[in-house]
Design an enzyme around this catalytic site. Structure first.
Site, short mmCIF file in Angstrom:
data_model
loop_
_atom_site.label_atom_id
_atom_site.label_comp_id
_atom_site.label_asym_id
_atom_site.label_seq_id
_atom_site.Cartn_x
_atom_site.Cartn_y
_atom_site.Cartn_z
CG ASP A 132 -36.25 -23.85 -22.38
OD1 ASP A 132 -35.56 -24.78 -21.74
OD2 ASP A 132 -36.15 -22.86 -21.84
CG ASP A 172 -36.23 -18.72 -21.25
OD1 ASP A 172 -35.94 -19.86 -21.55
OD2 ASP A 172 -36.05 -18.08 -20.16
CG ASN A 229 -30.45 -22.95 -23.44
OD1 ASN A 229 -31.36 -22.09 -23.36
ND2 ASN A 229 -30.69 -23.99 -22.44
#
Lengths: 1145, 389
Positions: free
Chosen positions: A464, A850, A853
């Site tokens: 991410d 983190d 999502n």
């Protein structure tokens, strides 16, 4: 008095007992008001609680695995579900047949010991759960029952109880808020236990009842709540409450008269006259609810009514563990165990066949007069006896303690990770923390140590961006408005200064006013005064919003107070006079990841007009702008788009700010639709989204914001290193393509000289064509030296890939790229990409993120890593490993992953080796003991070889071994590649184990066999016998397996010496003790054996002959060379130890 | 204010002081040579020691029932139904004392699962055998399958009365010493050796041939306190003994009850670990000079049925016991292999020295090689260990 009401209620009520599941479906929907037939209102709660429903222990929870009664059966079931334990049990049972060579006790004791330790571990874990359960169950809670205040244990709370929650108290039920210490019924709760987010969340009381704040008021409230049956959805709740407030205290016995219209008219129910408020119906949603585990904060107290208890509460229903991931090594280990079973079966088959043949021959010739026999019965008896003996004996091929040791080793590896100061972060105290607060130490977490060794074989990393690569410390960088850029980061407050300068034209001022209003009104930020520091602090679920509100406050537009419907802020006017404004926020159309925007509707206090303020992702807002040239002149939009592009190129996160004036009619249309949607019990969210669509279009663009999120420390270095390890890094981000490419460059995902390949398709077929083109080009380029490729895909094209079944092509492109950047991806797409690679390439994948999502991606990948950042800890809780910053990933993989893999595989290989060698000696002995199944070792020794004499040395490998130091591993990426392609687990190693085991068994057996001669090895002419032989074999085999361990050990610490000496001493002492206590027939024989020169003379030569091949092989294998590198050259790059020292303040 | 960070210990940081022996040519090659240097001389010394042992061995299996007539052996009748074997042999060199006489059996599985455990240690140690003074307690199942006279083949004990063709034993009756090991006690009797001129006899004593621990364990039985009339029907000799030992052919009396403290019996009761074994018969302290000797062997122990042999061995001892060149050879061979390995590695080191710490020894490297080629190599590598190795 309504006598009818005293009767037991004929309708079964949701008593949280065993029948509740049935009740859910049976409940007739004929209560107080008409309900939509489609709606699930299968759950009814009455306040006060009718006497018929009084129960105890309704809220009793048990999170333990076992109870006193179920422990034995459940534990045994869980243990004997494993094939190998059944196998060991069979081995133990085999001795019950009388003439086996092992005694029942000696055979079953290792199994008992293993079971004992497993049981102990389970009990210790369960006891901790039991203690915390008790604490939760026994906690005293203030409730009102039938208008009477009392204190009950938390476990005795029941549905409909009116609970008094005090500040900082943790709730133990799911409950609806009736009122709070705030006038408007607002409550602030901390939901850390549910989702890990420590920021405060606003919850509100039932609006119609929020003024019943005092004890004497709240006891007059009668409630009848109908809502959905208990479920695990933490984010939504749908229901409705009918309320009646009486003049006197509410009593359960009058409830029926209140809520049943037919009864209402009977003379007996006249006392319903004392109704002072209601009856009324209000919708209930998640915002009225406090869940079990929430803590009440910043609110003095609240009255809540219980709707779900115990096992019905949402958090308990969510306690289900995600499916356990299993490491690749464990799957291999299962194959290995199967292989060993086959080896075992072959030994057994050969032994028993030879036994049978030998005996058959002798029986027919009736020759061995000194043995029992001569009848066909003896043939069978002997055969069965040998079969059982051998079966029991050969079970030792599987190291029974291995499975316990693997668990222990994993635990230790996990602890090492947690302890590692190089993976801990001293996080400075928050800005609003009281002075003197110490920094917190954020240690790594190893949630799933089953995957330790998979860390050493990762080939694809999916990362991410926000909060993972970046710090997620949002700071506003630029405002864009009226074609002007206000660099707030460089000159904080520049926007305010311009506003107050008084030199700007009217139209500009008007837009600036609108702009700051959107900033201060359209958000979910909660301002509060920190009790200790006295400073105004903002808390919100989104750091972006906080950044915006903080930045606008720099320009003196300060949000000061927020209640449920009112927002108070101070703002200067054009001449700089600061005034306080109170705006009523009529509606707040919340942000979610589908909408990607948030709007508020306010009534302009000056003009009385309805305004919709909307801020959101630029693509979302741009497509909702009015096409009217007057409102949104083309050149302004183009200029704004240009500014947005420029912002994104330097890696800023952008938002568009817009507004719309709503006329009265449109507003009321919307209001009706929205309120109808709000009270809907089903599809509420869909209906609300549809209502929002009614107004969120034809917007006028006001300006843009750009927020900066800096890269974390050492992110480029880490990514560069990982890529040099041969790991493909895929960045999955919701950002725009430009931002993503920019981040890719600054984080070294895209390196100078690399070719960036873009996949931006408009249609599904086009997507396929582009992929084909890319593949062709890559093929054409194959010979040329390039620095590699980076593939950039946007979310839309990614959608095309999945829609058009182009995954194979995508993977074909992906494997040739050093890095892949997917932008504009949704959480679902993230996990789809991970699954595509995982299933398509069958390579080890790791996902790191983190936020909430990232959860699906983290759960999909082989290994999920969570960053303990600021976006709550949902990712952390669903992850297998978690730490504070991205840069620790390198150490986790190349140091801890490597060591874990190496230690575990060596531990497994070594354990198998020693048992194979140990038992294969027994097999050779069969040739010289008429295949009778007689043991070659003393029985006691046989039993304790695994669990006692050689139990610690494998653990030594598991705990202390290091083939290369951490510094070396962190500096030489090639080493990681080696571990990934199977340096520690391959057929060559397995063949080595088999070779060593067989060679050692041969060397030991025949070495001793030949040294024995006819048994005349005493210097005084005496002959030794079978029992001295057992001593020889046992002692020498122990020394040989220790010698093999010494060769295996690269890293000698004091514990290595200690354990080896200790194990040797234990073996020697045990031998002496066996003799001293006169165990079996060995009395006297072992001390004789120690006095035989042949014993001491055969030891060195047999041990040397055993380990020579392994020694030569190890000497010739390449890791040694790396290790010498370490000592000679590795002074480079070692750097100072990063020490966490005591922090003085 | 301070934060105390617990656990910053060398152990938790995996930074314990460690010794990391590195197998470089500098350390390994000398090690190989040194090992050879140590092992070969030891091997030679052991080999010589074994060679110095003087040993005379002759197989007398077929002596009394010659299939092929053996030289220097003669069969003479007696005692009883058995025959005696007279052997003549030559001692080439003086045998310095002590000299030991063994009998050697082959293909005899004293280590059989059911044989090894088939004895009663308490019975032999005279522990708790005769608490009442009149009847022996039943031996425990440890002697299975030969605990009681009823376990013996039919009509082994002719003095026991039969009813309807079935012998009726006293329910308390036991076999002493019970079990398979005692039952198969070596029954041949080896005589002392006499010079051919019959002038000198060298006797082999049997008073210190057992291990002290065994000698301490075995005790004369107090079963002989059972009165004479009863003992015959309560305590039975093992079935084979009735056939092979004339003194027990009529069962026990109080006077001739078997004495377990005989050391030859103790030697037999320590089962051999391997199917070919020696048992010590006697020890002669005196030096036996070179010359021709004769000895007699009363032959009652049957080995031919199971394809075994029996021999007499007269031998001196070395530090390794009897004659056994194996250990010496093993040391020499291992030593030489060390030298060979050392040489091979040395030659390779001279021709193609290994560069320490060179990554090219790693099977994968050079990320700079270019994407296409690199991609392929990664693919090949990624195909898994099975392809690589």
């Amino acid at each position: 008095m309504d006598t009818d009401g005293i009767k037991p209620d004929p309708t079964p009520q949701p008593v949280p007992q065993k029948q509740k599941k049935k009740l859910k479906f049976k409940l007739p929907k004929r209560r107080g008001f008409r309900s939509n037939e489609n709606e699930d209102v299968g759950w009814e709660v009455f306040t006060p609680v009718p006497p018929s429903q009084h129960t105890t222990k309704a809220n009793y929870i048990r999170t333990t695995k076992y109870t006193v009664v179920t422990f034995i059966p459940l534990f045994l079931y869980s243990q004997f579900r494993r094939f190998y334990n059944i196998y060991f049990l069979l081995g133990a049972l085999s001795v019950l047949y009388g003439s086996s060579s092992l005694s029942p006790m000696s055979q079953i004791s290792p199994l008992l010991m293993v079971l004992f330790f497993a049981a102990l571990k389970d009990l210790i874990e369960d006891y901790a759960r039991y203690r915390s359960d008790c604490e939760a169950n026994e906690k005293l809670t203030s409730v009102i029952r039938d208008g009477v205040a009392m204190e009950v244990k938390a476990q005795d709370l029941m549905n409909g109880d009116l609970v008094h929650v005090k500040k900082n108290e943790k709730l133990s039920v799911d409950a609806i808020i009736i009122s709070s210490s705030f006038e408007d019924g607002t409550c602030f709760v901390e939901t850390a236990e549910l989702d890990g987010e420590t920021n405060l969340k606003r919850r509100s009381a039932i609006p119609a009842l929020s003024h019943y704040q005092a004890f004497e008021d709240v006891i007059r409230v009668n409630l009848h709540i109908q809502c959905e049956s208990p479920n695990e959805n933490l984010l939504s709740y749908e229901g409705r409450a009918k309320y009646i407030v009486s003049a006197g205290r509410a009593r359960a016995d009058r409830r029926r008269s209140f809520f049943e219209p037919s009864k209402h008219e009977t003379p007996e129910s006249r006392d319903a006259d004392d109704i002072v408020d209601g009856p009324g119906v209000v919708p209930l949603s998640m915002s009225n609810m406090i869940l079990r585990g929430c803590v009440l904060r910043n609110t003095d107290h609240a009255w809540v009514t219980v709707v779900y208890t115990g096992a019905d509460t949402k958090i308990i229903r969510n306690l289900k563990k995600p499916p356990q991931k299993e490491s690749r090594l464990m799957k291999w280990l299962n194959w290995l165990v199967m292989g060993i079973f086959i080896y075992n079966a072959i030994l057994l088959f050969v032994s028993c066949t030879l036994e049978y043949l030998q005996y058959k021959v002798q029986f027919e010739r009736s020759t061995q007069w000194y043995l029992p026999g001569g009848t066909s019965e003896a043939l069978v008896t002997n055969f069965i006896g040998a079969l059982f003996s051998y079966f029991g004996t050969y079970t030792y091929v599987i190291p029974i303690s291995l499975f316990v040791m693997v668990e222990m080793d994993r635990l230790v590896q996990g602890l090492y990770m947690v302890w590692d100061t190089k993976m801990s972060l001293l996080r400075p105290p928050a800005l609003d923390a009281p002075p003197g607060e110490a920094p917190t130490l954020v240690q790594m977490r190893a949630n799933n140590t089953n995957l330790n060794e998979d860390l050493a074989a990762v080939e694809y990393i999916f990362s991410d961006k926000t909060g993972t690569l970046t710090q997620n410390e949002m700071r506003l960088s630029q405002w864009y408005l009226n074609g002007e850029i206000y660099p707030d980061m460089e000159r904080p407050g520049s926007f305010g200064e311009a506003y107050r300068s008084g030199r700007l034209p009217e139209a500009t001022m008007r837009r600036m006013t609108l702009f700051y209003r959107v900033m201060v009104l359209c958000h979910g930020v909660i301002p509060s005064i920190n009790e200790v520091s006295g400073r105004l602090i903002y808390e919100s679920q989104s750091p972006d919003e906080t950044a915006l509100v903080e930045a606008i406050a720099n320009s003196k537009f300060v949000l000061t107070k927020r209640s449920k419907s009112n927002v108070t802020f101070t703002a200067p006017d054009a001449s700089g006079n600061v005034q306080t404004h109170v705006f009523e926020v009529l509606h707040s159309l919340e942000f979610n990841s589908d909408r990607k925007r948030m709007s508020v509707i306010v009534k302009d206090p000056e003009t009385g007009k309805y305004h919709l303020y909307c801020k959101g992702a630029d693509n979302i807002i741009l497509e909702r702008l009015s096409k009217d040239e007057a409102q949104n002149p083309r050149h302004e939009i183009d200029a704004a788009i240009k500014a947005l592009y420029e912002f994104s190129v330097i890696g800023l996160r952008t938002l568009c700010i817009s507004y719309r004036e709503l006329d009265e009619e449109l507003y009321h249309d919307f209001k009706d639709a929205y309120e109808a949607a709000e009270t809907a019990l089903v599809d509420r969210e869909l209906k609300m989204a549809a209502a929002c669509e009614k107004v969120e279009h034809d917007l006028t663009l006001i300006g843009c914001t750009a927020i900066e999120d800096r890269l974390q420390d050492e992110v480029p270095e880490t990514i560069d290193f990982l890529m040099r390890c041969g790991i493909k890094v895929w960045l999955l981000t919701g950002d725009k393509q430009e931002t993503a490419i920019n981040i890719g460059q600054s984080s070294k995902l895209i390196q100078p000289g690399m070719i960036v390949v873009k996949l931006n398709s408009k249609t599904v077929p086009e997507c396929g064509t582009i992929l084909d083109d890319i593949l062709r080009q890559m093929e054409a380029n194959a010979g040329r030296a390039t620095k590699g490729y980076t593939l950039v895909v946007d979310g839309l094209s990614l959608g095309h890939v999945f829609a058009g079944n182009h995954q194979q092509k995508m993977i074909a492109v992906g494997v040739q790229c050093h890095s892949v950047i997917c932008c504009r991806v949704t959480p679902l797409q993230k996990s789809m990409v991970v699954n595509m690679v995982k299933d398509g390439l069958k390579k080890m994948t790791l996902a790191i993120g983190d936020g909430a999502n990232d959860v699906s991606m983290i759960m999909s990948a082989h290994v999920g890593v969570g960053i303990m950042g600021r976006e709550g800890t949902q990712a952390v809780r669903s992850s297998d490993f978690a730490f504070a910053e991205f840069r620790f990933l390198k150490r986790l993989l190349v140091v801890h992953g490597r060591w874990s893999f190496m230690r575990l595989s060596e531990l497994i290989f070594y354990s198998f080796y020693k048992n194979l060698a140990f038992i294969t000696i027994q097999f050779w002995f069969g040739f010289y003991s008429a295949w009778s199944g007689q043991l070659i070792y003393e029985e006691f020794f046989m039993t304790w070889f695994n669990v006692f004499f050689t139990a610690l040395p494998p653990l030594l490998i598991g705990v202390f071994e290091q083939d290369v130091s951490d510094t070396t591993a962190e500096n030489i990426p090639e080493l990681y590649h080696q571990s990934r392609v199977g340096q520690y687990w391959n057929w060559r190693l397995f063949a080595g184990v088999m070779f060593d085991a067989v060679w050692h068994s041969l060397a030991v057996f025949y070495g001793i066999y030949l040294a024995f001669g006819d048994g005349d090895i005493d210097t005084k002419g005496r002959v030794i016998g079978y029992w001295v032989g057992t001593f020889f074999f046992a002692n020498i085999v122990v020394l040989v397996v220790f010698a093999r361990l010494c060769l295996l050990t690269y890293h000698w610490v004091w514990a290595t010496w200690a354990v080896l000496l200790f194990s040797l001493a234990v073996t020697a002492v045990a031998t002496i003790v066996i003799e001293a206590i006169g165990y079996g027939s060995v009395v006297g024989t072992y001390t004789e054996a120690y006095s035989l020169p042949v014993f001491w003379l055969s030891l060195p030569v047999i041990v040397a002959a055993c380990v020579l091949p392994a020694f030569a092989w190890i000497y010739d294998s390449d890791i040694v060379i790396e290790r010498s590198q370490e000592n000679r050259k590795m002074k480079i790059n070692a750097g100072p130890d990063i020490e966490l020292v005591e922090v003085e303040q | 204010m301070s934060v105390v960070i617990s656990g910053h210990t060398a152990f938790k940081q995996q930074r314990l002081k460690a010794w990391q022996p590195i197998l470089t040519p500098k350390t390994v090659l000398p090690a190989f040579f040194m090992l050879g240097v140590v092992f070969v001389p030891i091997g030679i010394a052991l080999y010589l020691a074994s060679n110095n042992v003087q040993q005379i061995i002759f197989d007398y299996t077929t002596c009394t029932n010659p299939v092929f007539p053996a030289t220097n052996m003669a069969s003479i009748p007696g005692p009883g139904s058995f025959k005696t074997c007279e052997v003549t042999f030559t001692i080439e060199k003086d045998m310095p004392g002590p000299v030991f006489m063994y009998y050697r059996l082959t293909n005899f599985y004293q280590n059989h699962r059911r044989y090894v455990k088939s004895f009663d240690a308490n019975q032999l140690a005279n522990i708790n055998v005769n608490p009442t003074g009149t009847t022996p307690p039943a031996p425990t199942s440890v002697c299975s399958p030969l605990s009681r006279p009823s376990d013996a083949p039919a009509n082994t004990y002719p003095w026991v009365k039969s009813e309807n063709g079935v012998q009726k034993f006293n329910p308390d009756a036991v076999i002493y010493p019970c079990g398979l090991i005692a039952n198969s006690y070596f029954s041949d009797v080896l005589s002392d050796i006499t010079t051919k001129d019959k002038k000198t006899t060298y006797s082999f004593q049997n008073d210190s041939i057992a291990w002290p621990s065994d000698a301490a364990k075995f005790k004369p039985s107090s079963l002989n306190s059972i009165n004479n009339g009863d003992i015959k029907n309560l305590v039975f000799p093992p079935p084979e003994w009735v056939k092979k030992f004339p003194q027990f052919s009529g069962g026990y009396t109080s006077a001739n009850l078997f004495d377990a403290s005989q050391q030859r019996f103790q030697v037999w009761m320590r089962p051999a670990g391997l199917p070919n074994f020696r048992k010590l018969w006697g020890e002669s302290k005196a030096t036996i000079p070179a010359g021709e000797y004769t000895m007699r062997i009363e032959d009652s122990f049957d080995v031919s049925t199971f394809g075994g042999t029996k021999s007499v061995v007269i031998s001196t001892v070395s530090i390794l016991g009897g004659k056994n060149p194996f250990l010496g050879i093993a040391y020499i061979v291992v030593g030489i292999i060390c030298w060979i390995l050392g040489l091979l590695f040395l030659i390779r080191h001279m021709i193609k020295p290994r560069k320490l710490g060179d990554y090219t020894y790693l099977s994968w490297n050079q990320p700079q090689r270019g994407a296409g080629a690199e991609g392929q190599s990664t693919n090949a590598a990624g195909a898994g260990p099975s392809q690589r190795y």
